[in-house]
Design a protein around this motif. Sequence first.
Motif, PDB file in Angstrom:
ATOM      1  N   SER A 185       0.771  -1.352   0.033  1.00 17.02           N
ATOM      2  CA  SER A 185       0.149  -0.022   0.061  1.00 17.02           C
ATOM      3  C   SER A 185       0.633   1.109  -0.117  1.00 17.02           C
ATOM      4  CB  SER A 185      -1.020   0.009   1.079  1.00 17.02           C
ATOM      5  OG  SER A 185      -1.846   1.159   1.362  1.00 17.02           O
ATOM      6  N   ILE A 192       2.509   2.134  -3.523  1.00 20.68           N
ATOM      7  CA  ILE A 192       1.606   2.805  -4.453  1.00 20.68           C
ATOM      8  C   ILE A 192       1.289   4.190  -4.323  1.00 20.68           C
ATOM      9  CG2 ILE A 192      -0.804   2.807  -5.433  1.00 20.68           C
ATOM     10  CD1 ILE A 192      -1.097  -0.262  -4.529  1.00 20.68           C
ATOM     11  N   ARG A 195      -0.532   6.819  -5.266  1.00 18.98           N
ATOM     12  CA  ARG A 195      -2.201   7.003  -5.672  1.00 18.98           C
ATOM     13  C   ARG A 195      -2.381   8.351  -6.343  1.00 18.98           C
ATOM     14  NH1 ARG A 195      -1.847   4.051  -1.319  1.00 18.98           N
ATOM     15  NH2 ARG A 195      -3.275   2.356  -1.089  1.00 18.98           N
ATOM     16  N   GLN A 196      -1.740   9.643  -5.801  1.00 20.18           N
ATOM     17  CA  GLN A 196      -1.716  10.897  -6.446  1.00 20.18           C
ATOM     18  C   GLN A 196      -1.048  10.826  -7.890  1.00 20.18           C
ATOM     19  OE1 GLN A 196      -3.870  13.183  -4.911  1.00 20.18           O
ATOM     20  NE2 GLN A 196      -3.727  14.142  -7.287  1.00 20.18           N
ATOM     21  N   PRO A 215      -7.901   9.929  -5.303  1.00 20.84           N
ATOM     22  CA  PRO A 215      -7.122   8.633  -4.491  1.00 20.84           C
ATOM     23  C   PRO A 215      -8.129   8.231  -3.573  1.00 20.84           C
ATOM     24  CG  PRO A 215      -5.600  10.488  -4.901  1.00 20.84           C
ATOM     25  CD  PRO A 215      -6.933  10.905  -5.363  1.00 20.84           C
ATOM     26  N   SER A 246      -8.790   6.122   0.257  1.00 17.16           N
ATOM     27  CA  SER A 246      -8.526   5.390   1.428  1.00 17.16           C
ATOM     28  C   SER A 246      -9.704   4.356   1.925  1.00 17.16           C
ATOM     29  CB  SER A 246      -8.217   6.464   2.401  1.00 17.16           C
ATOM     30  OG  SER A 246      -9.378   7.305   2.729  1.00 17.16           O
ATOM     31  N   TYR A 274       2.684   7.747   0.339  1.00 19.88           N
ATOM     32  CA  TYR A 274       3.682   7.063  -0.638  1.00 19.88           C
ATOM     33  C   TYR A 274       4.920   7.298   0.069  1.00 19.88           C
ATOM     34  CZ  TYR A 274       6.708   6.396  -4.697  1.00 19.88           C
ATOM     35  OH  TYR A 274       7.494   6.115  -5.494  1.00 19.88           O
ATOM     36  N   VAL A 318       1.244   0.433 -11.356  1.00 18.93           N
ATOM     37  CA  VAL A 318       1.212  -0.351 -10.100  1.00 18.93           C
ATOM     38  C   VAL A 318       2.339  -1.331  -9.997  1.00 18.93           C
ATOM     39  CG1 VAL A 318       0.111  -1.763  -8.346  1.00 18.93           C
ATOM     40  CG2 VAL A 318      -0.954   0.167  -9.283  1.00 18.93           C
ATOM     41  N   SER A 350      -7.244   1.953  -4.147  1.00 14.44           N
ATOM     42  CA  SER A 350      -6.487   2.566  -5.104  1.00 14.44           C
ATOM     43  C   SER A 350      -7.184   3.712  -5.617  1.00 14.44           C
ATOM     44  CB  SER A 350      -6.573   1.893  -6.445  1.00 14.44           C
ATOM     45  OG  SER A 350      -5.713   2.305  -7.342  1.00 14.44           O
ATOM     46  N   HIS A 351      -8.232   3.833  -5.950  1.00 14.28           N
ATOM     47  CA  HIS A 351      -9.003   5.064  -6.339  1.00 14.28           C
ATOM     48  C   HIS A 351     -10.448   5.104  -6.547  1.00 14.28           C
ATOM     49  CE1 HIS A 351      -7.806   3.221 -10.077  1.00 14.28           C
ATOM     50  NE2 HIS A 351      -8.649   3.666 -10.844  1.00 14.28           N
TER      51      HIS A 351
END
Length: 530
Positions: A311, A314, A316-317, A330, A332, A351, A390, A498-499
């Motif tokens: 986690s 990754i 995400r942004q 992104p 959570s 990240y 990813v 992820s998003h």
Amino acid sequence: MPQHAAPPRRSPFLPRLLLGAALAGALLPAWAADLRIGLSSDVTSLDPHFVNIAPNIAFSDHVFDTLVKSDAKGKLVPGLAESWRALSPTTWEFKLRQGVVFSDGTPLTAEDVVFSLDRPATIKNSPGPFTSYTNQIIKKEAIDAHTVHLHTASAYGPLPLDLISIYVVSKKAAENAATEDFNSGKALIGTGPFKFAAFRKGERIEVTRNERYWGKRPEWDKVTFRILASGAPRLSALLAGDVDVIENVPAADLARLKTNPQVTLAQHTTWRTLFWQLDQFRDQSPFITDHAGKPLAKNPLKDLRVRQAISKAINRQALVDRTLEGLAVPASNINAPGIFGYNDAIPMDTYDPAGARKLLAKAGYPDGFSLTIHGTNNRYINDEQVVQTVAQFLNRIGIKTKVDTQPVATYFGKARAHEYSFALLGWGSLAADFTLRAIAGTPDPDTGWGTWNWGKYSNPKVDELVSRALAAVEPAERERFARDAAGAALADLAVIPSHHQLATWGLRKGFAYDGRIDEFTFAHEIRSAR
């Protein structure tokens, strides 16, 4: 009711234009009373109870109705049931609309509703059953032709929300029908705004207006759904005038389309969250090895520290900004913001590749390991690129990663058979407890829990909190338990969020669509805009 004039239609004899020329060119008008829609995912079956996946559900809404429906923003509204109420914590009453008939003229009765609620449990070999929405109902009663009582074993507050997913079929047409009888049209008899005309699997579906429809009549005499799973051909079909509306506009083309006066874009926030499912039940997982290709003695994904490392690896942004070109936010949580039970106290993983490597070392993998990750290549926004991105993130922390993406029609069956170690899934729901029941609940075929829990994650605390949420009739109490369940599941990384996607539709000039939180493309909500 007078027939509406349809929006501009390009002549079918004009040649297909190259993308660049189409962006600059004009779309020449003609007039017709039909609508053509380019779908981004295959509709694998027309049987509304066979497989619980979004493309099939979206199509079912054109031919069938549910007792309770949701509007474009996710609010529950009357469907075939004009009203409903809890007579007690374990008994619900649904009053059916008067005068509703199926497309063959047969009146809708409570017997059709009872049959439709029973039918999902009779479907064999479903790759995604609907039974999680019906198993809590222990008794169904047709009190009279227009009254149904549904009984549950214990208090169950969200039953009306369950029923937005169960389409009502004609008992007369479907009682002895197999799924293939729906695909052929023989059993495809519903009360929805359209009726079946033709189906060529993997290519197109055609429907015509149901003149017996009980609700607001759709504008279109005929609707053709074309399966255009790849983004470039789907966009080219829109710009060449071969279709009037497309869903899931390719992200890379949005900027150019915004400057094209012949195209309108519609966007809507969406309920869909994408996350990674991890094998958490096998001691040896099929796509995990050491760097020499030898299977590991134990499955590292069962270790919370490894899941935490993945986690943190990754970004995400960056994934949202670059790979998804801004068409997401992104995540959570396992559900999108604004959805019932969303827990805003769950922190977004920062990240931190250095921290991820430290966690791997503490878990006993200082040099990492090798992993194949799986995903779709025709279901979600830039899904193949998401998987590849990813993989690059994981490579940076020492997890040597390979990518295998597949069409959704192949992918879901294999994923549900637990063939993968690390797999991408998108899920949309109007409530967090519903999502958790399907995604993180301990799998149990008798209750329907965990029907999409590919990694067979199991946590008694999460199960207990989800159960308490589902048993709560009072909304505030239910939401409190749902939030707590989400917090417990994500603290344990039942899945790795992820998003959250944004949905975008492209329409030729003269057509309008407001979009929907569920991402569905409904022909009966598309209208002319002149």
